[in-house]
Write an enzyme that holds these catalytic residues in place. Structure first.
Site, short mmCIF file in Angstrom:
data_model
loop_
_atom_site.label_atom_id
_atom_site.label_comp_id
_atom_site.label_asym_id
_atom_site.label_seq_id
_atom_site.Cartn_x
_atom_site.Cartn_y
_atom_site.Cartn_z
CG HIS A 114 20.08 9.68 -5.10
ND1 HIS A 114 18.85 10.50 -5.15
CD2 HIS A 114 20.67 9.69 -6.29
CE1 HIS A 114 18.92 10.82 -6.45
NE2 HIS A 114 19.92 10.45 -6.96
CD GLU B 216 16.95 7.00 -1.07
OE1 GLU B 216 15.85 7.20 -1.16
OE2 GLU B 216 18.06 7.65 -1.70
#
Length: 66
Positions: free
Chosen positions: A53, A55
């Protein structure tokens, strides 16, 4: 880097992720002084990694940078 610049960069990363066939999510990580540490978009499909992901990628890159 200003907040507006950081948001624009995150949006650009999200658009690039979408163009790669990923869910269009982008993230940036800034140091306390506003210096850019990392920017990336989702790479789950590309990397065949369910943890890729945006992040997580910027946190990993930021940790490596400092």
């Amino acid at each position: 880097m200003t907040d507006a610049e950081a948001i624009a960069l995150a949006l650009a990363q999200a658009q690039a992720a979408g163009a790669r066939g990923e869910v269009p999510v982008g993230a940036v990580l800034l140091a306390p002084d506003g210096t850019l540490l990392a920017a990336d978009g989702n790479r789950i499909v590309e990397a065949r990694d369910p943890t890729a992901h945006a992040e997580m990628l910027v946190l990993r890159a930021g940790a490596a940078a400092i």
